[in-house]
Design a protein around this motif. Sequence first.
Motif, short mmCIF file in Angstrom:
data_model
loop_
_atom_site.label_atom_id
_atom_site.label_comp_id
_atom_site.label_asym_id
_atom_site.label_seq_id
_atom_site.Cartn_x
_atom_site.Cartn_y
_atom_site.Cartn_z
N ARG A 1 -8.21 0.79 0.05
CA ARG A 1 -8.33 1.87 1.03
C ARG A 1 -9.81 2.16 1.27
O ARG A 1 -10.53 2.56 0.38
CB ARG A 1 -7.62 3.12 0.54
N PHE B 1 0.84 -1.18 0.00
CA PHE B 1 0.00 0.00 0.00
C PHE B 1 0.89 1.24 0.00
O PHE B 1 1.86 1.31 0.74
CB PHE B 1 -0.89 0.04 1.24
N VAL C 1 -4.74 -5.16 1.83
CA VAL C 1 -4.29 -3.82 2.23
C VAL C 1 -4.16 -2.85 1.06
O VAL C 1 -3.95 -1.66 1.27
CB VAL C 1 -2.95 -3.87 3.00
N LEU D 1 -7.44 0.65 5.97
CA LEU D 1 -7.27 -0.32 4.89
C LEU D 1 -8.03 -1.60 5.21
O LEU D 1 -8.26 -1.91 6.37
CB LEU D 1 -5.78 -0.65 4.70
N SER D 2 -8.38 -2.32 4.18
CA SER D 2 -9.00 -3.62 4.37
C SER D 2 -7.97 -4.58 4.96
O SER D 2 -6.85 -4.67 4.47
CB SER D 2 -9.50 -4.17 3.03
N LYS D 3 -8.36 -5.28 6.01
CA LYS D 3 -7.45 -6.25 6.64
C LYS D 3 -7.14 -7.41 5.69
O LYS D 3 -6.05 -7.94 5.68
CB LYS D 3 -8.05 -6.76 7.94
N LEU E 1 0.84 1.47 13.10
CA LEU E 1 -0.18 0.52 12.65
C LEU E 1 -1.09 0.15 13.81
O LEU E 1 -0.65 0.04 14.95
CB LEU E 1 0.47 -0.76 12.12
N LEU F 1 -7.10 -2.39 8.98
CA LEU F 1 -5.75 -2.03 9.42
C LEU F 1 -5.65 -0.52 9.29
O LEU F 1 -5.83 0.04 8.21
CB LEU F 1 -4.69 -2.69 8.54
#
Length: 117
Positions: free
Chosen positions: A78, A39, A75, A70-72, A50, A59
Motif C-alpha cells: 500500500r 489486499f 498489490v 497500491l503497487s501495480k 478499481l 492500482l
Amino acid sequence: MGFGVLGVFLGLLLEVSTHGPHAVPRTSWRHQDLDLMEFSEPGIFNYSTLLLSEKKDALYVGAREAIFELSKKNVTVRNNKVQWTVAENPMTMCMLKGKSKERDCLNYIRVLQVVDD
C-alpha cells in the motif's frame, strides 16, 4: 412476415446473450496455477471500484470510506491511503431519516476518475 420479425428478434437475442455480461470468458485459469496476491485492510469493506494507472504504476481501489493506492506490481504493498469517513452531523441527519448507520449512512467510493497529475 411474422416469422421474419421473430427470426430477426431471436438472432439479436442470441447475439446479445453470447456477448453480454453472462458470456463465458475467452481465457480462464485454474486457481492452483496462479500466484495470487490479496489486499485487505482491517475494518474496511466493500472493495468495489478499481482504477489502473499505467503512468504511476498504481492500482487505485475504492472501498467503503477509503481509497487506496497500491503497487501495480505487488498489490499487497500500500503506497497511500485516504480515509473518507462521514462527519458526525451528516451521520446524525442520515439516521434521523430512518436509514441504517452501518449500511446507508457511510461513504461508498463508486467512481474513481483521473483529474490531473
